[in-house]
Design a protein around this motif. Structure first.
Motif, mmCIF file in Angstrom:
data_model
loop_
_atom_site.group_PDB
_atom_site.id
_atom_site.type_symbol
_atom_site.label_atom_id
_atom_site.label_comp_id
_atom_site.label_asym_id
_atom_site.label_seq_id
_atom_site.Cartn_x
_atom_site.Cartn_y
_atom_site.Cartn_z
ATOM 1 N N MET A 136 0.841 -1.197 0.000
ATOM 2 C CA MET A 136 0.000 0.000 0.000
ATOM 3 C C MET A 136 0.878 1.250 0.000
ATOM 4 O O MET A 136 0.610 2.213 -0.715
ATOM 5 C CB MET A 136 -0.921 -0.010 1.221
ATOM 6 C CG MET A 136 -1.905 1.157 1.273
ATOM 7 S SD MET A 136 -3.088 1.009 2.636
ATOM 8 C CE MET A 136 -1.985 1.104 4.051
ATOM 9 N N THR A 164 2.793 1.426 -3.559
ATOM 10 C CA THR A 164 1.983 1.674 -4.750
ATOM 11 C C THR A 164 1.045 2.868 -4.620
ATOM 12 O O THR A 164 0.627 3.448 -5.620
ATOM 13 C CB THR A 164 1.122 0.434 -5.082
ATOM 14 O OG1 THR A 164 0.203 0.192 -4.003
ATOM 15 C CG2 THR A 164 2.008 -0.791 -5.283
ATOM 16 N N TRP A 174 -1.931 2.518 -3.561
ATOM 17 C CA TRP A 174 -3.282 1.996 -3.726
ATOM 18 C C TRP A 174 -4.000 1.964 -2.382
ATOM 19 O O TRP A 174 -3.372 1.910 -1.319
ATOM 20 C CB TRP A 174 -3.249 0.587 -4.306
ATOM 21 C CG TRP A 174 -2.781 0.505 -5.729
ATOM 22 C CD1 TRP A 174 -2.297 1.509 -6.504
ATOM 23 C CD2 TRP A 174 -2.734 -0.676 -6.524
ATOM 24 N NE1 TRP A 174 -1.961 1.041 -7.744
ATOM 25 C CE2 TRP A 174 -2.218 -0.303 -7.792
ATOM 26 C CE3 TRP A 174 -3.076 -2.012 -6.315
ATOM 27 C CZ2 TRP A 174 -2.033 -1.214 -8.825
ATOM 28 C CZ3 TRP A 174 -2.905 -2.927 -7.336
ATOM 29 C CH2 TRP A 174 -2.391 -2.521 -8.577
ATOM 30 N N ARG A 175 -5.325 1.939 -2.433
ATOM 31 C CA ARG A 175 -6.120 1.788 -1.228
ATOM 32 C C ARG A 175 -5.996 0.361 -0.717
ATOM 33 O O ARG A 175 -5.736 -0.575 -1.471
ATOM 34 C CB ARG A 175 -7.583 2.128 -1.515
ATOM 35 C CG ARG A 175 -7.815 3.594 -1.844
ATOM 36 C CD ARG A 175 -9.244 3.852 -2.255
ATOM 37 N NE ARG A 175 -10.202 3.483 -1.231
ATOM 38 C CZ ARG A 175 -11.531 3.589 -1.364
ATOM 39 N NH1 ARG A 175 -12.030 4.050 -2.509
ATOM 40 N NH2 ARG A 175 -12.330 3.240 -0.384
ATOM 41 N N GLU A 191 -8.167 -1.739 0.208
ATOM 42 C CA GLU A 191 -9.092 -2.717 -0.374
ATOM 43 C C GLU A 191 -8.525 -3.327 -1.652
ATOM 44 O O GLU A 191 -8.631 -4.543 -1.881
ATOM 45 C CB GLU A 191 -10.447 -2.062 -0.680
ATOM 46 C CG GLU A 191 -11.216 -1.610 0.553
ATOM 47 C CD GLU A 191 -10.967 -0.158 0.881
ATOM 48 O OE1 GLU A 191 -11.881 0.492 1.416
ATOM 49 O OE2 GLU A 191 -9.850 0.343 0.616
ATOM 50 N N TYR A 192 -7.910 -2.496 -2.505
ATOM 51 C CA TYR A 192 -7.402 -2.974 -3.785
ATOM 52 C C TYR A 192 -6.167 -3.856 -3.600
ATOM 53 O O TYR A 192 -6.011 -4.870 -4.285
ATOM 54 C CB TYR A 192 -7.071 -1.784 -4.693
ATOM 55 C CG TYR A 192 -8.245 -0.871 -4.955
ATOM 56 C CD1 TYR A 192 -9.538 -1.384 -5.041
ATOM 57 C CD2 TYR A 192 -8.077 0.498 -5.098
ATOM 58 C CE1 TYR A 192 -10.620 -0.550 -5.274
ATOM 59 C CE2 TYR A 192 -9.156 1.337 -5.334
ATOM 60 C CZ TYR A 192 -10.422 0.806 -5.422
ATOM 61 O OH TYR A 192 -11.502 1.624 -5.646
ATOM 62 N N ILE A 193 -5.296 -3.466 -2.666
ATOM 63 C CA ILE A 193 -4.112 -4.272 -2.383
ATOM 64 C C ILE A 193 -4.530 -5.640 -1.873
ATOM 65 O O ILE A 193 -4.003 -6.679 -2.288
ATOM 66 C CB ILE A 193 -3.210 -3.580 -1.341
ATOM 67 C CG1 ILE A 193 -2.600 -2.308 -1.934
ATOM 68 C CG2 ILE A 193 -2.124 -4.527 -0.849
ATOM 69 C CD1 ILE A 193 -1.595 -2.555 -3.022
ATOM 70 N N ALA A 197 -5.948 -7.883 -4.679
ATOM 71 C CA ALA A 197 -4.889 -8.374 -5.567
ATOM 72 C C ALA A 197 -4.117 -9.523 -4.915
ATOM 73 O O ALA A 197 -3.822 -10.545 -5.563
ATOM 74 C CB ALA A 197 -3.942 -7.235 -5.928
#
Length: 212
Positions: free
Chosen positions: A142, A145, A147-148, A150-152, A155
């Motif tokens: 997180m 990247t 990214w939030r 939730e997205y991490i 993935a």
């Protein structure tokens, strides 16, 4: 010192809660969470126990997150790696914890397990005594990247799920439900747990100050 005791207490409580939630999702028998698909797949292929594979995989992931962050993991990460595996095996041996016979019962157990897992994670992360191997990697990715969370998380779950499925781990509708919802549950639970832990630490320190 008093604040540290509060945080360690919250940390161990979080591990107990999270491990129980993990076992509930396994016992729901609707397809396990991605990491547990991997652990169960390894168990089916190579033996040992689900908890033991949780520890072994945790070691590998902890090394990876340490290399990415270029920092030594906190002692809490090592304790997480060991204790969660032991607690999973402990909860799995409870005779009264059985798979429901109905679809509604299984779904209720699954959803309850997801919520309990998310709040258990929120508790031990909020204690700031060291995130576990998988969550350490999540937090490092997180940060790297942007990214939030939730997205991490999604993935990571998809990648681990694929490997676990290839090893013969249980994949079904519950796996999808867990993968889609756990990031959101953590996103809600973590701020709440952080606020609660901070209030507990301040309250404990304040009480000690008054007692003097």
């Amino acid at each position: 010192m008093k604040e540290s005791i509060v945080r360690w207490t919250v940390y161990f409580l979080g591990l107990l809660v999270m491990s129980f939630g993990i076992v509930l999702t396994i016992k729901a028998d609707m397809g396990s969470a991605p990491w547990d698909v991997l652990h169960i797949g390894l168990y089916r292929q190579l033996g040992l126990t689900i908890g033991t594979w949780s520890i072994i995989v945790g070691i590998i992931v902890l090394v990876a997150s340490s290399l990415l962050s270029k920092q030594w993991p906190q002692i809490g990460a090592f304790l997480n790696m060991l204790l969660v595996g032991l607690m999973i095996d402990m909860y799995m041996m409870i005779p009264s914890l059985q798979t429901p016979h109905t679809f509604i019962g299984k779904m209720a157990l699954l959803l309850g397990g997801i919520i309990i897992t998310g709040y258990g994670m929120g508790l031990y992360i909020s204690a700031k005594m060291g995130a576990g191997p998988r969550d350490s990697l999540m937090l490092v990715l997180m940060e790297k990247t942007g990214w939030r969370v939730e997205y991490i998380r999604i993935a990571m779950e998809v990648f681990v799920l694929l490997v676990g499925w290839l090893l013969g781990g249980p994949v079904s509708i519950g796996t999808l439900v867990f993968s889609v919802t756990i990031g959101k549950v953590i996103g809600i639970a973590l701020p709440q747990c952080q606020q609660w832990t901070a209030r507990m630490a301040v309250a404990k320190t304040g009480m000690n100050g008054l007692s003097r």
